[in-house]
Scaffold this motif. Structure first.
Motif, PDB file in Angstrom:
ATOM      1  N   PHE B  21       0.834  -1.205   0.000  1.00 59.63           N
ATOM      2  CA  PHE B  21       0.000   0.000   0.000  1.00 59.63           C
ATOM      3  C   PHE B  21       0.874   1.263   0.000  1.00 59.63           C
ATOM      4  N   LEU B  22       1.905   1.233   0.847  1.00 60.47           N
ATOM      5  CA  LEU B  22       2.778   2.419   0.916  1.00 60.47           C
ATOM      6  C   LEU B  22       3.502   2.652  -0.404  1.00 60.47           C
ATOM      7  N   MET B  23       3.908   1.556  -1.072  1.00 57.49           N
ATOM      8  CA  MET B  23       4.582   1.726  -2.368  1.00 57.49           C
ATOM      9  C   MET B  23       3.609   2.286  -3.399  1.00 57.49           C
ATOM     10  N   VAL B  24       2.359   1.811  -3.313  1.00 56.66           N
ATOM     11  CA  VAL B  24       1.349   2.267  -4.270  1.00 56.66           C
ATOM     12  C   VAL B  24       1.080   3.771  -4.101  1.00 56.66           C
ATOM     13  N   ILE B  25       1.113   4.258  -2.860  1.00 57.59           N
ATOM     14  CA  ILE B  25       0.888   5.703  -2.710  1.00 57.59           C
ATOM     15  C   ILE B  25       2.188   6.499  -2.906  1.00 57.59           C
ATOM     16  N   ALA B  26       3.328   5.823  -2.721  1.00 61.39           N
ATOM     17  CA  ALA B  26       4.603   6.533  -2.898  1.00 61.39           C
ATOM     18  C   ALA B  26       4.847   6.866  -4.373  1.00 61.39           C
ATOM     19  N   VAL B  27       4.416   5.966  -5.266  1.00 65.07           N
ATOM     20  CA  VAL B  27       4.707   6.159  -6.697  1.00 65.07           C
ATOM     21  C   VAL B  27       4.031   7.422  -7.261  1.00 65.07           C
ATOM     22  N   PRO B  28       2.700   7.584  -7.094  1.00 65.54           N
ATOM     23  CA  PRO B  28       2.121   8.845  -7.603  1.00 65.54           C
ATOM     24  C   PRO B  28       2.720  10.089  -6.948  1.00 65.54           C
ATOM     25  N   CYS B  65      12.243   5.124  -0.657  1.00 65.00           N
ATOM     26  CA  CYS B  65      12.971   4.621  -1.833  1.00 65.00           C
ATOM     27  C   CYS B  65      12.030   4.502  -3.033  1.00 65.00           C
ATOM     28  N   ALA B  66      10.817   4.001  -2.778  1.00 63.08           N
ATOM     29  CA  ALA B  66       9.837   3.841  -3.867  1.00 63.08           C
ATOM     30  C   ALA B  66       9.461   5.215  -4.428  1.00 63.08           C
ATOM     31  N   MET B  67       9.308   6.183  -3.546  1.00 61.32           N
ATOM     32  CA  MET B  67       8.966   7.533  -4.008  1.00 61.32           C
ATOM     33  C   MET B  67      10.098   8.111  -4.862  1.00 61.32           C
ATOM     34  N   HIS B  68      11.318   7.969  -4.348  1.00 57.82           N
ATOM     35  CA  HIS B  68      12.455   8.587  -5.028  1.00 57.82           C
ATOM     36  C   HIS B  68      12.788   7.879  -6.338  1.00 57.82           C
ATOM     37  N   ALA B  69      12.458   6.578  -6.417  1.00 56.97           N
ATOM     38  CA  ALA B  69      12.800   5.794  -7.612  1.00 56.97           C
ATOM     39  C   ALA B  69      12.113   6.320  -8.862  1.00 56.97           C
ATOM     40  N   VAL B  70      10.924   6.919  -8.715  1.00 52.52           N
ATOM     41  CA  VAL B  70      10.148   7.286  -9.905  1.00 52.52           C
ATOM     42  C   VAL B  70      10.117   8.796 -10.155  1.00 52.52           C
ATOM     43  N   VAL B  71      10.850   9.523  -9.337  1.00 46.44           N
ATOM     44  CA  VAL B  71      10.853  10.985  -9.489  1.00 46.44           C
ATOM     45  C   VAL B  71      11.291  11.387 -10.898  1.00 46.44           C
ATOM     46  N   HIS B  72      12.335  10.732 -11.402  1.00 42.91           N
ATOM     47  CA  HIS B  72      12.854  11.139 -12.715  1.00 42.91           C
ATOM     48  C   HIS B  72      11.921  10.724 -13.843  1.00 42.91           C
ATOM     49  N   THR B  73      11.185   9.622 -13.649  1.00 47.06           N
ATOM     50  CA  THR B  73      10.205   9.245 -14.664  1.00 47.06           C
ATOM     51  C   THR B  73       9.154  10.353 -14.746  1.00 47.06           C
ATOM     52  N   GLY B  74       8.714  10.833 -13.586  1.00 47.82           N
ATOM     53  CA  GLY B  74       7.750  11.936 -13.566  1.00 47.82           C
ATOM     54  C   GLY B  74       8.339  13.195 -14.169  1.00 47.82           C
ATOM     55  N   GLY B  75       9.625  13.417 -13.903  1.00 51.02           N
ATOM     56  CA  GLY B  75      10.298  14.623 -14.387  1.00 51.02           C
ATOM     57  C   GLY B  75      10.341  14.718 -15.900  1.00 51.02           C
ATOM     58  N   SER B  76      10.227  13.562 -16.573  1.00 51.74           N
ATOM     59  CA  SER B  76      10.300  13.596 -18.042  1.00 51.74           C
ATOM     60  C   SER B  76       9.031  14.197 -18.642  1.00 51.74           C
ATOM     61  N   ILE B  77       7.931  14.177 -17.883  1.00 51.11           N
ATOM     62  CA  ILE B  77       6.644  14.634 -18.460  1.00 51.11           C
ATOM     63  C   ILE B  77       6.690  16.121 -18.845  1.00 51.11           C
ATOM     64  N   PRO B  78       6.985  17.038 -17.904  1.00 51.28           N
ATOM     65  CA  PRO B  78       7.057  18.444 -18.331  1.00 51.28           C
ATOM     66  C   PRO B  78       8.230  18.713 -19.267  1.00 51.28           C
ATOM     67  N   SER B  79       9.315  17.924 -19.129  1.00 52.20           N
ATOM     68  CA  SER B  79      10.457  18.115 -20.037  1.00 52.20           C
ATOM     69  C   SER B  79      10.020  17.879 -21.473  1.00 52.20           C
ATOM     70  N   ILE B 375      17.333  -5.488   4.538  1.00 51.14           N
ATOM     71  CA  ILE B 375      16.936  -4.111   4.190  1.00 51.14           C
ATOM     72  C   ILE B 375      17.485  -3.749   2.813  1.00 51.14           C
ATOM     73  N   VAL B 376      18.739  -4.153   2.564  1.00 53.61           N
ATOM     74  CA  VAL B 376      19.362  -3.839   1.266  1.00 53.61           C
ATOM     75  C   VAL B 376      18.535  -4.439   0.132  1.00 53.61           C
ATOM     76  N   TRP B 377      18.180  -5.731   0.258  1.00 54.96           N
ATOM     77  CA  TRP B 377      17.406  -6.360  -0.805  1.00 54.96           C
ATOM     78  C   TRP B 377      15.996  -5.782  -0.901  1.00 54.96           C
ATOM     79  N   SER B 378      15.430  -5.445   0.238  1.00 58.41           N
ATOM     80  CA  SER B 378      14.080  -4.844   0.206  1.00 58.41           C
ATOM     81  C   SER B 378      14.110  -3.533  -0.572  1.00 58.41           C
ATOM     82  N   LEU B 379      15.187  -2.768  -0.397  1.00 52.08           N
ATOM     83  CA  LEU B 379      15.282  -1.496  -1.114  1.00 52.08           C
ATOM     84  C   LEU B 379      15.486  -1.732  -2.609  1.00 52.08           C
ATOM     85  N   ILE B 380      16.280  -2.757  -2.939  1.00 54.90           N
ATOM     86  CA  ILE B 380      16.471  -3.073  -4.365  1.00 54.90           C
ATOM     87  C   ILE B 380      15.117  -3.450  -4.988  1.00 54.90           C
TER      88      ILE B 380
END
Lengths: 332, 518
Positions: B21-28, B65-79, B375-380
């Motif tokens: 659930f947290l990952m699902v809300i972190a992505v948007p 980590c889930a939030m930060h992982a997709v920031v650049h994907t989002g950043g491509s939209i206005p670019s 923790i390391v693998w969970s973050l990966i």
């Protein structure tokens, strides 16, 4: 008989009113917002301490709201300037590096504050300074380092930073043959030790403890703190022979004793300042705060604002030769 | 290799509703922070840190980590859609992405971006997992000497991105380098180019530089034209005249699923480029001291250099979007490694993440490999799952996202400028940055109007500081012979090769230089 009763009542009234004036009114912040300025960007040690303290200040100042504002820049100078220039109503307080004492002593450009005039609320911890030496260096103890004919490379943060000044002071006080390599931030100095590029670094014992526990280095010298802070580690004071060195080291010791300070601008009304001091003292004893600090590996060693103020004033009262030595250090 | 831990942590993540659930809300959230110019992932982390304060270590770290992982994907939209990147890496995407939108290929560009960022994110995470056993020797072999040479290698890309005029590119690039030297001199601690202003002691922020060179000029340009970014009749006519016009359907403002899948198919067709960029950038991200911003630009530079058609870049070449986006997302995994194992952040975003880890009680260090490998693998896996979820979400929303490209100028300009200025102010807390953005933004507009390349400025700002700082350290540590170290020699060979290749291309009869609207 009546006289005795009247006297007793009058005495009790006086005592009660005296007690009431001594106990600060913690409710005076009801409905008010206190801005707690942290003089660094988010995420670092100061930010962690600042956010922890802010939450518990809010708890002990009923009805208040304490919000953290990061004001980074110029090695804590911008944040300290901002606190100093704030309205003296107790609604703007904050935390900055004790190393700003160096900046004030050498009259560094950009310093718009006078540390002796801040309204000191208290401190949260000691910042015991130590010299840590890499296990790969081949130097077994401090005596080896003192005897070294060749220049020994020490990692340090930027020129003019507190860690850089501490390193310079140690080298001057112990007449060490040191080449300081500046520009390492965070744990980069430790990485450089792992690469066997530098031999040692001076910093707070707390920040280097993990590296030592991992077996990569050892504490060769304690620059400050008492025998309990770093047991078994030689004290720098044992190796300093001349007065100039003793004075410089004394300054480092004072700075170490007043870490993670909370202060407000000059002229906060005494009743407001007393309330904030009392709230900070209560927060620092709160079992929940102590448990959280333990979880975050943050040491808590509180002292009230009056003590901090006295130590700051003592640290600022340096003879011209100490100031000259600091200026020379800051000049690279 | 801890395969048992690797798969058990994946199983745990997928079967723990709270984490899912947290990952699902972190992505948007990550997409929002990334796609709003001026906000970005770093500010996102700063704003979310208070919310994870009371979470347990694993939950808090996975969420961030889930939030930060997709920031650049989002950043491509206005670019891509409005030519307004939110940070350094996204500026590389804007070069070709926005040009594609102007050619009526916004959907294809978005598809290529979504596909490339997901592929980059996944390959980067795979690289992170595979390199765990050999991590220490890799990281420890790179010293300030190598950081300096890598920065110089990146600076050589200024020539590649200079467009029609090498001279103009060099002038802008050198101006960027000069701006990188604003602040305290690392060797003396004295202020330099600060004009008595204490707020300049910490130097010019990359965010301010990017918004000044891209967001403000695009908005001024839009305001001057007074219409949306939709392909104009004038442009259509021009495209027809030059014989390069795509079919009328492709010039439509509409973003369709077909276009998005076409862009994703482009990623498949450029699989080797994706693989090369992912590995290059993940490896660069691993090396603390160079930073993720530099890595994304080096991926773009490599894409242009290795292409058979460098003349198409900056005009709307899909490979440009693919290279830049792969680079932006692959670096996240790489930069997580030194953050976790050495406590030395591999990028500016990771510096804030490091603070969050410490707040959660995660003590970075080599012991992470032994005591906290779960923790390391969970973050990966969080990186992998977030990237996969993100691409499905963005594909589904693609046609609606595409409408941003045809938003009325009267609405878009205040919105973009407000967020850009807000972001500049919030991050450093400096009102002076607002003035700086306006002044430098006007300069950026002049660059754009007179066809001067803007990308070299960003490269100069990002790499100038790294180059100077590393050079000072390398000289102090190794003396003037620092470049004789083995890896340094390889890097020097690469620098010479890069310059030689550029010169060869200039002389090659079939090669045309890159146009200068980068």
């Amino acid at each position: 008989m009546l006289k005795h009763w009247l006297a007793a009542v009058a005495g009790a009234t006086l005592l009660w009113s005296g007690a009431a004036s001594a106990a600060a009114d913690l409710n005076q912040f009801k409905g008010k917002t206190i801005t707690y300025i942290v003089a660094t960007g988010p995420g670092g040690g100061y930010d962690t301490y600042g956010r922890l303290i802010a939450r518990y200040l809010q708890k002990y100042l009923p009805g208040s709201r304490v919000v953290v504002r990061n004001v980074p820049g110029a090695g804590h100078i911008v944040g300290a300037n901002t606190i100093y220039a704030a309205k003296a109503d107790g609604l703007t307080i904050g935390m900055f590096n004790t190393g700003l004492i160096y900046d004030q002593l050498i009259k560094r450009q950009g310093v718009l504050f006078d540390l002796s005039k801040f309204s000191w609320i208290g401190k949260a911890s000691d910042d015991t300074r130590a010299l840590m030496v890499s296990n790969k260096s081949g130097f077994k103890n401090i005596d080896d380092i003192i005897k070294s004919k060749a220049a020994i490379k020490f990692a340090s943060s930027g020129v003019g930073s507190a860690a850089y000044n501490d390193t310079k002071i140690l080298a001057d006080a112990l007449h060490l043959n040191v080449q300081i390599v500046p520009g390492f931030s965070g744990n980069e100095g430790e990485m450089s030790m792992l690469r066997n590029e530098v031999v040692a670094e001076v910093g707070t014992a707390e920040s280097m403890e993990q590296f030592v526990k991992q077996g990569h280095g050892y504490f060769a010298l304690a620059l400050s703190g008492d025998a309990t802070s770093l047991p078994g580690v030689p004290r720098a004071s044992q190796y300093v022979k001349d007065d100039k060195g003793k004075r410089l080291l004394g300054l480092v010791e004072t700075l170490s004793e007043i870490g993670r300070l909370t202060a407000g601008p000059p002229g906060i009304p005494p009743a407001v300042l007393a309330a904030e001091r009392e709230a900070l003292t209560a927060a620092m004893k709160d079992p929940q705060l102590l448990a959280e600090a333990k979880k975050l590996a943050l040491s808590i060693d509180h002292a009230p604002g009056e003590v901090v103020e006295a130590k700051i004033k003592a640290a600022l009262a340096q003879p011209p030769e100490t100031v000259a030595a600091l200026k020379a250090a800051a000049g690279g | 290799m801890h395969l048992d831990v690797a798969f058990s942590t994946l199983f745990d993540l997928l079967t723990t509703p709270r984490l899912l659930f947290l990952m699902v809300i972190a992505v948007p959230m990550g997409v929002f922070f990334g796609s709003t110019p001026g906000l970005g992932g770093k500010l996102g982390l700063v704003l979310l840190i208070p919310f994870v304060y009371n979470m347990d270590q694993l939950t808090g770290a996975v969420f961030l980590c889930a939030m930060h992982a997709v920031v650049h994907t989002g950043g491509s939209i206005p670019s891509i859609l409005i030519g307004v990147p939110g940070d350094g890496p996204a500026a590389a995407t804007a070069l070709d992405g926005f040009a594609m939108t102007r050619k009526g290929q916004a959907g294809r560009a978005l598809g290529a971006s979504f596909g490339a960022s997901t592929a980059g994110g996944l390959l980067g995470a795979m690289f992170l997992g595979l390199s765990l056993p050999i991590l220490e020797p890799i990281i420890l072999n790179f010293s300030p000497a190598e950081f300096f040479l890598l920065a110089i290698l990146g600076i050589t890309f200024i020539a590649t991105l200079s467009g029609d005029s090498f001279i103009k590119g060099m002038i802008v690039g050198l101006f960027g380098l000069m701006c990188a030297f604003i602040g305290l001199d690392p060797s003396t601690g004295s202020p330099r180019f600060t004009f008595g202003q204490i707020w300049l002691w910490d130097g010019l922020s990359v965010i301010v530089a990017v918004l000044s060179m891209f967001a403000v000029p695009e908005m001024i340009s839009l305001g001057v034209k007074g219409r949306s970014f939709d392909v104009s009749a004038e442009t259509k006519a021009k495209l027809h005249d030059t014989g390069t016009a795509p079919p009328e359907t492709a010039v439509s403002r509409k973003v369709t699923y077909a276009q998005i899948f076409e862009g994703m198919w482009d990623v498949v067709e450029h699989k080797w480029l994706v693989l090369r960029c992912s590995l290059l950038v993940a490896a660069i991200g691993v090396i603390p001291g160079l930073g993720g911003d530099a890595a994304a630009w080096m991926a773009y530079g490599h894409t242009v250099q290795s292409s058979k058609h460098p003349e198409r870049f900056g005009k709307g070449e899909v490979a440009g979007v693919i290279g830049a986006e792969t680079g932006s997302c692959a670096k996240e995994a790489g930069s997580l490694l030194p953050t976790l194992f050495f406590g030395v952040p591999g990028s500016s975003g990771m510096a804030i993440m490091l603070g969050a880890f410490l707040m959660l009680g995660i003590q970075p260090g080599p012991a992470m490999l032994t005591d906290h490998i779960n923790i390391v693998w969970s973050l990966i896996w969080a990186l992998v799952i977030a990237n996969i979820f993100c691409v499905f979400m963005l594909i589904a929303a693609g046609p609606w996202i595409g409408k941003l490209g045809s938003t009325k100028a009267s609405f878009l300009i205040p919105y973009v400028l407000l967020f850009a200025l807000l972001g500049c102010f919030l991050f450093g807390g400096l009102w002076q940055n607002l003035l700086l953005v306006m002044v430098m933004g006007s300069l950026g507009y002049l660059f754009k109007r007179h066809d001067w390349p803007r990308a070299p400025f960003i490269i100069g700002v990002i790499l100038g500081k790294i180059a100077e700082d590393s050079l000072q350290k390398a000289l102090a540590l190794f003396g003037a012979n620092f470049f004789l170290r083995p890896i340094s020699l390889i890097l020097i060979a690469l620098i010479i090769g890069s310059i030689g290749f550029y010169l060869w291309r200039q002389r090659h009869p079939n090669k045309v230089s890159v146009p200068s609207h980068a």
